[in-house]
Write an enzyme that holds these catalytic residues in place. Structure first.
Site, PDB file in Angstrom:
ATOM      1  CE  LYS A  78      -3.880   2.026   2.618  1.00  0.00           C
ATOM      2  NZ  LYS A  78      -4.787   1.846   3.781  1.00  0.00           N
ATOM      3  CB  SER A 153      -8.115   3.755   2.804  1.00  0.00           C
ATOM      4  OG  SER A 153      -7.311   3.099   3.762  1.00  0.00           O
ATOM      5  CB  SER A 177      -8.514   0.779   5.565  1.00  0.00           C
ATOM      6  OG  SER A 177      -9.251   1.954   5.399  1.00  0.00           O
TER       7      SER A 177
END
Ligand code: GLN
Length: 495
Positions: A78, A153, A177
């Site tokens: 990420k 997210s 998330s």
């Protein structure tokens, strides 16, 4: 042999170790796939050259008989984790062109374990969002239906695994998330207990909530990744000082009294009534109940419990998280990192213009909310009150855990929604976080495990929440479920 993209982390690691295939071959095959599926928006940066060099190093280690459990396995991170050899943006224009001088601890540990990072994954700006539509670099699309969001997210992370671009990835979970995008894309993800993974080099959103975790196709793959990622780090003051853990061994360890047919015999799974409200969509309810029925067949017993302050988790989280964000994001001032406005009159004007240009709408909204709830005169009414309720929410879990070993329920109230659906009402998405926020506020470990499909053939995840440091128990239950069912092995059509 299966095509590389059809193999999970454990399978691929075994194939590499047996030298049925080299890490270079696996890496090249997946890099080609990443290029072919660029339109999904999963990656913000691909480092093909670096990945192949890392693959060669891994192949040399394997040849020398020094392979570990993950040597040569392709992964991706990420873009909220800082990396020395690739740019880091946190999905924000504010960090366009930013290069970190060091690797986040989680990344450094996965590198040291011999994983081969292909690049950086799309995410909501500073991890604020539930649809990956707050990324300054464009949305990511759900491979089950590209007109739908993948969740957020950690949306790019979820897409990369669901579309079989890479077998395992990192995500972060502040209020859901990891779990929510895993649920929306039919993959498996675990957010460990707060403090199990180091936050060093993970760009801070809400420091008392932020936690790293792996996302992959199975609980087994998550266990392997989590073992490598986690552990004490003296550079993070909230890192828990405990000996390194082998989550894979914990996942495999048989329960006392278990039998081959009933590996979960004696496991008490609590169902909070508040997690099955009248407004829960029928398709999610049905899939979650199908998952629970499987767990019962495996020997678990379902017991009713209550988490009476579940609804309060939304206002409490949306006070505490913006409060911490407003403080954390003050460092992006045009002086120390990333973007700086081209033209300005004086220092104050430089700050104003830089932040007005660099941050997106959702980030600005949260900075304003956070600044407001921390301001003199409102602190007691909002922030302090939220902190008191946070403690009560954590206490409710301890009351529930007196009657059960794990807690289960849905991850989200619906399947993945359409792109653009949240545009007009930014707070509507906040409400959809209702089932993930309580565990986050309490700092408890939580998982999302695929349990079938709802409306439009879209995946549904079952949430399992454990007590503090019970990751092994969570992974054990999820693994037992995945040994008996194949929901987690289904791939979206065309992938
Ligand atoms: N959806 C939540 C938010 O927007 C959670 C985000 C997260 O866990 N990073 O804050």
């Amino acid at each position: 042999m299966k095509p590389v993209h059809d193999m999970g982390v454990a399978e691929l690691a075994a194939a590499l170790k047996s030298r049925a295939l080299s890490s270079r071959e696996a890496t090249q095959a997946l890099l080609d796939r990443v290029t072919a599926h660029q339109a999904l928006g999963a990656f913000l940066h691909v480092d093909a050259e670096g990945a192949l060099a890392r693959a060669d190093a891994a192949d040399a280690q394997i040849a020398a008989g020094q392979a570990g459990a993950l040597t040569g396995v392709p992964v991706a991170h990420k873009d909220i984790y800082v990396t020395a050899d690739m740019p880091t943006t946190a999905g924000s224009k504010m960090l366009a062109g930013y290069r970190s001088p060091f690797d986040a601890t989680v990344v450094a540990r996965l590198n040291a374990a011999g994983t081969v990072s292909l690049g950086k994954l799309n995410c909501d700006e500073f991890a604020m969002g539930s649809a990956n539509e707050n990324s300054a670099y464009g949305p990511a699309s759900n491979p089950w239906d590209v007109s739908r969001v993948p969740g957020g997210s950690s949306g790019g992370s979820a897409v990369a695994v669901a579309a079989r671009l890479v077998p395992g990835v990192t995500g972060t979970d502040t209020g859901g998330s990891i779990r929510q995008p895993a649920s929306f894309t039919g993959i498996t993800g675990i957010k460990p207990t707060y403090g199990v993974c180091s936050r060093y080099g993970m760009i801070a959103f809400a420091s008392s909530l932020d936690q790293a975790g792996p996302m992959a196709r199975s609980a087994e793959d998550c266990a392997l990744l989590l073992s490598a990622m986690s552990g004490f780090d003296e550079r993070d003051a909230t890192s828990v000082n405990q000996p390194p853990q082998d989550f894979h061994a914990q996942m495999l360890a048989a329960r006392e009294g278990a039998t081959a047919a009933q590996p979960l015999k004696g496991l008490r799974i609590g169902l909070p009534q508040e997690f099955f409200p009248a407004g829960l969509t029928a398709d999610v309810d049905a899939a979650v109940r199908a998952g629970l029925a499987e767990l019962e067949k495996l020997g678990a017993t379902l017991v009713p419990v209550s988490l009476p302050r579940t609804e309060l988790a939304i206002p409490v989280y949306y006070i505490i998280a913006p409060a911490e964000a407003s403080s954390n994001l003050s460092r992006f001032d045009g002086v120390k990192f990333g973007h700086r406005a081209d033209k300005y009159d004086d220092l104050l004007d430089m700050y104003k213009k830089t932040r007005a240009q660099g941050f997106g709408a959702e980030v600005k909204r949260r900075i304003m909310i956070g600044t407001y709830v921390l301001s003199h005169g409102y602190y007691d009414a909002y922030y302090l009150q939220a902190q008191k309720l946070r403690r009560m929410i954590a206490d409710d879990f301890q009351q529930a855990f007196a009657q059960c070993d794990l807690i289960a329920g849905p991850v989200a109230p619906s399947v993945a929604w359409k792109h653009g659906a949240g545009k007009d009402d930014p707070t509507a998405a906040y409400l959809a976080d209702i089932f993930t926020l309580p565990g986050s506020l309490a700092g408890l470990p939580g998982m999302s495990v695929p349990v079938g499909f709802g409306e439009g053939g879209l995946p549904v995840g079952l949430q399992l929440i454990g007590n503090y440091f019970k990751e092994g128990q969570l992974l054990h239950a999820a693994h037992a479920l995945q040994q008996a069912t194949d929901w987690h092995q289904r791939a979206p059509a065309g992938f």
